[in-house]
Write a protein that holds these residues in place. Structure first.
Motif, PDB file in Angstrom:
ATOM      1  N   ILE A   9     -21.828  62.308 106.942  1.00 50.38           N
ATOM      2  CA  ILE A   9     -20.369  62.414 107.010  1.00 50.38           C
ATOM      3  C   ILE A   9     -19.946  62.901 108.388  1.00 50.38           C
ATOM      4  O   ILE A   9     -18.995  62.382 108.978  1.00 50.38           O
ATOM      5  N   ALA A  10     -20.658  63.892 108.924  1.00 56.08           N
ATOM      6  CA  ALA A  10     -20.334  64.411 110.253  1.00 56.08           C
ATOM      7  C   ALA A  10     -20.469  63.317 111.309  1.00 56.08           C
ATOM      8  O   ALA A  10     -19.624  63.204 112.211  1.00 56.08           O
ATOM      9  N   GLU A  11     -21.509  62.501 111.213  1.00 56.31           N
ATOM     10  CA  GLU A  11     -21.695  61.402 112.171  1.00 56.31           C
ATOM     11  C   GLU A  11     -20.547  60.399 112.086  1.00 56.31           C
ATOM     12  O   GLU A  11     -20.054  59.924 113.115  1.00 56.31           O
ATOM     13  N   LEU A  12     -20.121  60.087 110.870  1.00 57.41           N
ATOM     14  CA  LEU A  12     -19.010  59.151 110.692  1.00 57.41           C
ATOM     15  C   LEU A  12     -17.718  59.714 111.288  1.00 57.41           C
ATOM     16  O   LEU A  12     -16.991  59.008 111.996  1.00 57.41           O
ATOM     17  N   VAL A  13     -17.447  60.974 111.002  1.00 58.46           N
ATOM     18  CA  VAL A  13     -16.224  61.607 111.511  1.00 58.46           C
ATOM     19  C   VAL A  13     -16.259  61.666 113.033  1.00 58.46           C
ATOM     20  O   VAL A  13     -15.263  61.359 113.702  1.00 58.46           O
ATOM     21  N   ASN A  14     -17.409  62.023 113.597  1.00 61.93           N
ATOM     22  CA  ASN A  14     -17.536  62.112 115.053  1.00 61.93           C
ATOM     23  C   ASN A  14     -17.380  60.759 115.741  1.00 61.93           C
ATOM     24  O   ASN A  14     -16.992  60.689 116.900  1.00 61.93           O
ATOM     25  N   LEU A  23     -20.056  53.736 103.556  1.00 57.17           N
ATOM     26  CA  LEU A  23     -20.409  54.121 104.931  1.00 57.17           C
ATOM     27  C   LEU A  23     -21.379  55.293 104.945  1.00 57.17           C
ATOM     28  O   LEU A  23     -22.320  55.324 105.733  1.00 57.17           O
ATOM     29  N   THR A  24     -21.134  56.253 104.067  1.00 54.42           N
ATOM     30  CA  THR A  24     -22.018  57.426 104.013  1.00 54.42           C
ATOM     31  C   THR A  24     -23.418  57.009 103.594  1.00 54.42           C
ATOM     32  O   THR A  24     -24.402  57.419 104.208  1.00 54.42           O
ATOM     33  N   LYS A  25     -23.499  56.175 102.565  1.00 52.64           N
ATOM     34  CA  LYS A  25     -24.809  55.707 102.096  1.00 52.64           C
ATOM     35  C   LYS A  25     -25.544  54.956 103.206  1.00 52.64           C
ATOM     36  O   LYS A  25     -26.749  55.120 103.388  1.00 52.64           O
ATOM     37  N   ALA A  26     -24.811  54.168 103.982  1.00 53.55           N
ATOM     38  CA  ALA A  26     -25.421  53.407 105.068  1.00 53.55           C
ATOM     39  C   ALA A  26     -25.950  54.307 106.187  1.00 53.55           C
ATOM     40  O   ALA A  26     -26.896  53.946 106.876  1.00 53.55           O
ATOM     41  N   CYS A  27     -25.337  55.476 106.361  1.00 52.80           N
ATOM     42  CA  CYS A  27     -25.739  56.389 107.439  1.00 52.80           C
ATOM     43  C   CYS A  27     -26.852  57.355 107.033  1.00 52.80           C
ATOM     44  O   CYS A  27     -27.352  58.092 107.879  1.00 52.80           O
ATOM     45  N   LEU A  28     -27.213  57.374 105.778  1.00 51.08           N
ATOM     46  CA  LEU A  28     -28.208  58.344 105.309  1.00 51.08           C
ATOM     47  C   LEU A  28     -29.587  58.049 105.872  1.00 51.08           C
ATOM     48  O   LEU A  28     -29.992  56.895 105.977  1.00 51.08           O
ATOM     49  N   SER A  29     -30.299  59.112 106.206  1.00 47.76           N
ATOM     50  CA  SER A  29     -31.647  58.976 106.741  1.00 47.76           C
ATOM     51  C   SER A  29     -32.700  59.057 105.639  1.00 47.76           C
ATOM     52  O   SER A  29     -33.876  58.853 105.885  1.00 47.76           O
ATOM     53  N   GLU A  30     -32.264  59.381 104.416  1.00 49.29           N
ATOM     54  CA  GLU A  30     -33.174  59.470 103.277  1.00 49.29           C
ATOM     55  C   GLU A  30     -32.437  59.011 102.026  1.00 49.29           C
ATOM     56  O   GLU A  30     -31.220  58.888 102.020  1.00 49.29           O
TER      57      GLU A  30
END
Length: 87
Positions: A9-14, A23-30
């Motif tokens: 979430i922080a990466e998306l907001v930044n 979007l959050t699911k796509a950015c997850l590292s695990e």
């Protein structure tokens, strides 16, 4: 909030994007269960400053998830007891 969800979430907001489940699911590292992602997004929407808080350790997160699950079970039990008392 699960540390991986908080980080995503922080990466998306930044990057100027509005966090969503997809979007959050796509950015997850695990791999993170969908209810955990949704809970993290709900927490963020209620308090956007939550992503600036230090990441919880894994054991703290596990304890929070277990407590949350226990709270849900207790609520269901209370509802069942109420229904039994009425009937």
């Amino acid at each position: 909030m699960h540390p991986a969800v908080q980080k995503a979430i922080a990466e998306l907001v930044n990057s100027g994007k509005t966090p969503s489940v997809a979007l959050t699911k796509a950015c997850l590292s695990e791999s993170v269960p969908m209810p955990v992602i949704i809970a993290g997004l709900s927490a963020y929407k209620n308090n956007p400053a939550i992503i600036e808080q230090p990441l919880a350790s894994t054991s703290d997160q596990d304890n929070l998830q277990q407590q949350s699950q226990l709270d849900r079970i207790e609520q269901k039990l209370d509802r069942l007891l109420t229904l039994l008392e009425k009937g």
